[in-house]
Scaffold this active site. Structure first.
Site, PDB file in Angstrom:
ATOM      1  N   HIS A 129       0.844   5.623  -1.228  1.00 28.41           N
ATOM      2  CA  HIS A 129       0.144   7.198  -2.253  1.00 28.41           C
ATOM      3  C   HIS A 129       1.117   7.217  -3.601  1.00 28.41           C
ATOM      4  CE1 HIS A 129      -2.988   8.067   0.844  1.00 28.41           C
ATOM      5  NE2 HIS A 129      -0.766   8.402   2.123  1.00 28.41           N
ATOM      6  N   HIS A 179       0.731  -1.389   0.139  1.00 31.19           N
ATOM      7  CA  HIS A 179       0.367  -0.200   0.046  1.00 31.19           C
ATOM      8  C   HIS A 179       0.523   1.192  -0.025  1.00 31.19           C
ATOM      9  CE1 HIS A 179       0.592   1.406   3.895  1.00 31.19           C
ATOM     10  NE2 HIS A 179       0.962  -0.467   4.083  1.00 31.19           N
TER      11      HIS A 179
END
Length: 359
Positions: free
Chosen positions: A140, A138
């Protein structure tokens, strides 16, 4: 008389040997399920074919199998301020229980686009790092096409969440000023600025510029330069194509419970027990922005006149429709309690008959 007895004894011994030879031949050529279903190939395949295993190397007597669950790689390229902290912390709580790894992708200076050499390094590393599989990554970062970078056969499953674009912008506006209850003592970049979002819009300040909403589209669009040009219709269409063609599932922040419920059914290797745990724990509202004030109707009307909001909202509505479609197809039309399933039948040629020389 004695000769006759020996003759019958020899016949019995010979018959026994023939029986033993035939038994071992059948045992070595057919699995138990196949022996029980000779003459019924449809039922044989229904019992032996499994969704999570695929037989390869058919000419090899060993008949190796691939366990896809243990090679699974999921990438959650999380969009900021969409509830991603709550969802990610759920995976950290489940990883030990369900035996998988969770890894955070930390890019220099919180950049959302990787450099070209880092794209290649990342794709190769994720693909070859077997010790971490099954893995949940995970971070951004924008969508990254593994096939474009030379790894077409081991592409990961992409997940994401989207949020109503104005709600996401307002949340981020106040987050920069007041932070949240997840890390309450951390001083944010705009700390001390008490201007409301309504006042910011009225004064046309840069922090509330509609162009700041241009984030969900480029996250789904990818690493192309055009993706990051606010107002690009090409970027919007590319984001929609990727959402449908490249993502395993995209949920919406406003329906987080339903998103997790669907993941538990579709990816139990990672999300077994997730629905009940999420609803009973404090993870469902892990990160709340402090001192957030809902915008006034006139502010909302002004923002919604912008082409950026309209395009970001189009992507949101597109994702919402797709998510509800996937929910609906999870079950049969007869009722919510009946789950959809599939099996194989009418399989030709009959493998047992073919191996015995029959058609």
């Amino acid at each position: 008389m004695l000769t006759t007895k020996y003759f019958f004894l020899l016949i019995l011994i010979a018959a026994g040997l023939v029986f033993i030879v035939l038994f071992h031949w059948f045992a070595s050529n057919y699995a138990p399920d196949e022996l029980r279903t000779i003459g019924n190939s449809d039922r044989m395949f229904r019992n032996s074919a499994r969704h999570w295993e695929t037989m390869i190397n058919q000419e090899d007597p060993a008949l190796k199998t691939i366990n896809f669950d243990e090679q699974l790689v999921v990438i959650y390229n999380r969009v900021p301020k969409t509830g991603s902290t709550s969802f990610v912390n759920l995976t950290y709580d489940l990883c030990r229980r369900n035996a998988f790894h969770v890894l955070h992708i930390n890019i220099t200076a919180n950049m959302h686009v990787m450099s070209l050499p880092n794209q290649l390094r990342f794709v190769r590393n994720v693909t070859a790092w077997d010790a971490m599989k099954p893995a949940f990554y995970h971070g951004h970062l924008a969508y990254l096409n593994f096939a474009k970078l030379g790894v077409p056969a081991a592409r990961p499953l992409y997940l994401n969440l989207v949020r109503k674009p104005l709600d996401r912008l307002v949340s981020y506006y106040y987050f920069l000023r007041y932070g949240d209850d997840y890390r309450p003592h951390l001083v944010r970049h705009r700390a001390g600025d008490t201007m409301t979002f309504d006042e910011c819009v009225a004064r046309q300040k840069p922090d509330c510029d509609p162009a700041n909403m241009w984030l969900q589209i480029p996250f789904f669009c990818g690493h192309a330069a055009e993706c990051w040009k606010p107002g690009s219709t090409w970027a919007l269409e590319q984001a929609k194509r990727n959402l449908v063609n490249e993502y395993f599932l995209v949920g919406v922040t406003e329906e987080m419970d339903e998103f997790i419920e669907l993941l538990e059914v579709a990816l139990p290797r990672f999300f077994k027990g997730a629905t009940d745990y999420f609803r009973k724990s404090s993870k469902s509202h892990l990160r709340r922005t402090k001192s957030k004030v809902d915008p006034q109707p006139e502010t909302i009307n002004q923002i919604q006149k912008s082409s950026i909001w309209q395009m970001e909202n189009e992507l949101y509505e597109f994702a919402l429709e797709q998510f509800h479609f996937m929910q609906k197809k999870l079950r049969t039309p007869s009722g919510k309690s009946s789950m959809q399933d599939f099996f194989y039948e009418k399989i030709k040629p009959n493998q047992i008959a073919a191996s015995a020389g029959r058609i």
